[in-house]
Every structure is written in C-alpha cells, then in structure tokens.
Design a protein around this motif. Structure first.
Motif, PDB file in Angstrom:
ATOM      1  N   GLY A  21       0.808  -1.208   0.000  1.00 26.23           N
ATOM      2  CA  GLY A  21       0.000   0.000   0.000  1.00 26.23           C
ATOM      3  C   GLY A  21       0.840   1.256   0.000  1.00 26.23           C
ATOM      4  O   GLY A  21       0.543   2.227  -0.708  1.00 26.23           O
ATOM      5  N   VAL A  29      -4.670   6.146  -2.075  1.00 22.64           N
ATOM      6  CA  VAL A  29      -5.200   5.720  -0.783  1.00 22.64           C
ATOM      7  C   VAL A  29      -6.556   5.037  -0.949  1.00 22.64           C
ATOM      8  O   VAL A  29      -6.822   3.997  -0.340  1.00 22.64           O
ATOM      9  CB  VAL A  29      -5.305   6.916   0.179  1.00 22.64           C
ATOM     10  CG1 VAL A  29      -6.072   6.526   1.438  1.00 22.64           C
ATOM     11  CG2 VAL A  29      -3.916   7.402   0.559  1.00 22.64           C
ATOM     12  N   ALA A  32      -6.831   1.193   0.008  1.00 23.82           N
ATOM     13  CA  ALA A  32      -7.653   0.980   1.207  1.00 23.82           C
ATOM     14  C   ALA A  32      -8.748  -0.030   0.918  1.00 23.82           C
ATOM     15  O   ALA A  32      -9.052  -0.894   1.760  1.00 23.82           O
ATOM     16  CB  ALA A  32      -8.242   2.299   1.686  1.00 23.82           C
ATOM     17  N   TYR A  33      -9.355   0.066  -0.262  1.00 25.34           N
ATOM     18  CA  TYR A  33     -10.360  -0.936  -0.635  1.00 25.34           C
ATOM     19  C   TYR A  33      -9.710  -2.296  -0.890  1.00 25.34           C
ATOM     20  O   TYR A  33     -10.301  -3.340  -0.603  1.00 25.34           O
ATOM     21  CB  TYR A  33     -11.127  -0.486  -1.875  1.00 25.34           C
ATOM     22  CG  TYR A  33     -12.274   0.450  -1.581  1.00 25.34           C
ATOM     23  CD1 TYR A  33     -13.314   0.076  -0.736  1.00 25.34           C
ATOM     24  CD2 TYR A  33     -12.317   1.725  -2.143  1.00 25.34           C
ATOM     25  CE1 TYR A  33     -14.363   0.934  -0.458  1.00 25.34           C
ATOM     26  CE2 TYR A  33     -13.375   2.595  -1.877  1.00 25.34           C
ATOM     27  CZ  TYR A  33     -14.393   2.192  -1.030  1.00 25.34           C
ATOM     28  OH  TYR A  33     -15.439   3.040  -0.755  1.00 25.34           O
ATOM     29  N   GLY A  61      -7.244  -2.777   2.877  1.00 27.63           N
ATOM     30  CA  GLY A  61      -7.606  -2.188   4.163  1.00 27.63           C
ATOM     31  C   GLY A  61      -8.183  -3.187   5.138  1.00 27.63           C
ATOM     32  O   GLY A  61      -8.010  -3.057   6.354  1.00 27.63           O
ATOM     33  N   GLY A 107      -5.139  -0.440   6.377  1.00 26.68           N
ATOM     34  CA  GLY A 107      -4.851   0.504   5.301  1.00 26.68           C
ATOM     35  C   GLY A 107      -4.240   1.806   5.775  1.00 26.68           C
ATOM     36  O   GLY A 107      -4.700   2.886   5.413  1.00 26.68           O
ATOM     37  N   HIS A 108      -3.162   1.722   6.552  1.00 29.71           N
ATOM     38  CA  HIS A 108      -2.514   2.936   7.046  1.00 29.71           C
ATOM     39  C   HIS A 108      -1.611   3.581   5.991  1.00 29.71           C
ATOM     40  O   HIS A 108      -1.761   4.754   5.676  1.00 29.71           O
ATOM     41  CB  HIS A 108      -1.686   2.615   8.284  1.00 29.71           C
ATOM     42  CG  HIS A 108      -2.484   2.119   9.431  1.00 29.71           C
ATOM     43  ND1 HIS A 108      -1.922   1.852  10.675  1.00 29.71           N
ATOM     44  CD2 HIS A 108      -3.798   1.813   9.563  1.00 29.71           C
ATOM     45  CE1 HIS A 108      -2.843   1.425  11.508  1.00 29.71           C
ATOM     46  NE2 HIS A 108      -3.995   1.373  10.849  1.00 29.71           N
ATOM     47  N   ILE A 120      -9.687  10.117   9.628  1.00 32.07           N
ATOM     48  CA  ILE A 120      -9.548   8.661   9.567  1.00 32.07           C
ATOM     49  C   ILE A 120     -10.268   7.990  10.739  1.00 32.07           C
ATOM     50  O   ILE A 120     -11.025   7.024  10.549  1.00 32.07           O
ATOM     51  CB  ILE A 120      -8.056   8.269   9.563  1.00 32.07           C
ATOM     52  CG1 ILE A 120      -7.405   8.706   8.251  1.00 32.07           C
ATOM     53  CG2 ILE A 120      -7.887   6.765   9.768  1.00 32.07           C
ATOM     54  CD1 ILE A 120      -5.890   8.595   8.246  1.00 32.07           C
ATOM     55  N   THR A 133     -13.719   5.729  10.221  1.00 36.86           N
ATOM     56  CA  THR A 133     -13.675   4.306  10.573  1.00 36.86           C
ATOM     57  C   THR A 133     -14.348   4.016  11.909  1.00 36.86           C
ATOM     58  O   THR A 133     -14.294   2.884  12.399  1.00 36.86           O
ATOM     59  CB  THR A 133     -12.218   3.816  10.617  1.00 36.86           C
ATOM     60  OG1 THR A 133     -11.464   4.633  11.542  1.00 36.86           O
ATOM     61  CG2 THR A 133     -11.577   3.900   9.238  1.00 36.86           C
ATOM     62  N   PRO A 140     -12.730   4.626   2.896  1.00 43.38           N
ATOM     63  CA  PRO A 140     -11.653   4.917   1.939  1.00 43.38           C
ATOM     64  C   PRO A 140     -11.908   6.180   1.111  1.00 43.38           C
ATOM     65  O   PRO A 140     -10.959   6.917   0.812  1.00 43.38           O
ATOM     66  CB  PRO A 140     -11.636   3.667   1.054  1.00 43.38           C
ATOM     67  CG  PRO A 140     -12.142   2.585   1.938  1.00 43.38           C
ATOM     68  CD  PRO A 140     -13.223   3.237   2.757  1.00 43.38           C
TER      69      PRO A 140
END
Length: 249
Positions: free
Chosen positions: A18, A59, A63-64, A67, A72-73, A160, A164, A174
C-alpha cells in the motif's frame, strides 16, 4: 508458522504494498506528469490538482484492496494516530513502520530507475521531495512548514478515526480518507510539497538529494506530532458521541 504469524506477515505485506502504491502513484504523478510538455507549445501536465488527486486515489484504491487486512494505514503517522486513538495495539507499531518505510523506499527506487531512462534527466531536486526554505516550492520557512504539517496531519487523523468509527456509514471510509488527502495536497503542495507521511518523504528524499535528506527530520517530527494530537483529540471529543470532559456543579 502459526495463524497469528501468518496474520502479521499479511499485515506487513499489505502495508508495504500500500505504501509502495502511494509513493509510486503520488510522487510518480509529480515527477512524470505534473508539468508534461508535448512539443514546444503543448502543455499536457496535470498540475497541482492532478497530483493531489493522484495521492488521494492511491489511498482510496489500496484501502479498498487491502484495508481489510491491515487497516490501510500506509503512513507511519496514521499508525501512530491509530495507536494513540486506541485502534491498534502499540506492539504492532514497529511492524507497520518497518513495512511502510521499506515500501516507500522501494517505490522511490523504482521511480528513480524509470526517471533515469529519460535522456538528460537529473534526479537532484526533481524527485518530488518535501522541503522548507529554498527547498519549499513556495520558499516557505521552517516554521510555516512545521505548522502546516502538524495541523494537516492532526485533521487527517481525525478524519480517519471518524470515518472508521463504528457509528460511521459503512463502506465509505476509503473515499473520505482519500478525499481528505486530496484536499490536504491542494492546500500544502506550494508550502511543503505535502508530506503528512514520513514514509512518503523518506521514500524519495535520498534519491532527490538537494538538501532533502538533511531536512527529513521535520517530515518525521511534524506528522508524528500532528498524529499524536489527532489521536488524542478524536477519542477525547467524539468517542461515544459526546465530550468525555465533565464539569462539576
């Protein structure tokens, strides 16, 4: 190897790939496409807006993609914010940071090798590095760069943690995070070339040279400080849907 070991390996690889994608896509768009000229009068470059979108899209897509494996950092500051905010055990921080830095450096190396394939390309000062003073795109001083990086990282962490949060709409995190990173770049590319991510800064600094390695300290210090602030503020103010601070009569 135990299931837990397998899980740790998967998390590390997810963060490595990622972060590679973030640095390769974001910095690559700045290196190759930001000011691309076609002929003497044709400007096909994507400019600041295109670069900002590229970082946001990296990102969103990863992330998808991964993550659900690691969270997904793709960013040491995000990992620190997650630890401070109570979303990740502190014992996992070294794994995440190591994978992120390695992913960033591998992406920087790949970009350097590709860029050197163009006759006359000079890497020094042209690898999308972050900087202040003479190395800032707009020649902003160290104080301005430090402040903007702290503020933007703190708000990034709050976005974030909010996106989340278990109370937030499912499946949209995301998008919110990627759009937030796009906005961050639209604000600060002229100021610092936008870091908010020590792995992104490290990934290209040593290939860029031109003062970038010597200024790298700020692009670790400021994002990590901002992440700690954001990681404290979100739980303090918004966890459980109300202020945790109480007053006495």
């Amino acid at each position: 190897m135990s299931d837990n070991d397998d899980n740790q390996v998967a998390k590390g690889l997810a963060e490595l790939f990622g972060t590679f994608w973030l640095v390769f896509g974001g910095c690559g768009s700045a290196i190759f496409a930001a000011a691309f000229l076609a002929g003497p009068n044709g400007n096909l470059g994507i400019g600041f807006l295109g670069v900002a979108l590229a970082f946001g899209l990296t990102v969103v897509t990863m992330a998808y993609a991964v993550g659900h494996i690691s969270g997904g950092h793709f960013n040491p500051a995000v990992t620190l914010g997650a630890v401070v905010g109570g979303r990740l055990p502190a014992r996992e921080l070294p794994l995440y940071w190591g994978a992120q830095v390695v992913g960033g450096l591998l992406a920087g190396l790949a970009l350097f090798v590709i860029a050197k394939g163009k006759p006359g390309f000079v890497a020094e000062g042209n690898m999308a590095a972050n900087g202040f003073g003479e190395h800032s795109p707009g020649k902003y001083g160290v104080g301005s760069v430090l402040l903007v990086e702290v503020i933007l990282t703190a708000f990034f962490i709050m976005v974030i943690l909010g996106a989340t949060d278990k109370r937030a709409p499912k499946g949209f995190a995301p998008l919110a995070i990627g759009l937030s990173l796009t906005l961050i770049h639209l604000i600060s590319i002229p100021i610092s070339n936008t870091s908010v991510n020590p792995a992104r800064s490290t990934g290209v600094a040593f290939f860029n040279g031109a003062g970038a390695p010597g200024q790298l300290w700020l692009f670790w210090l400021a994002p990590l400080l901002g992440a700690a602030i954001g990681g404290v503020l979100y739980p303090l103010v918004f966890e459980n849907g109300k202020l945790k601070l109480t007053t006495t009569k």
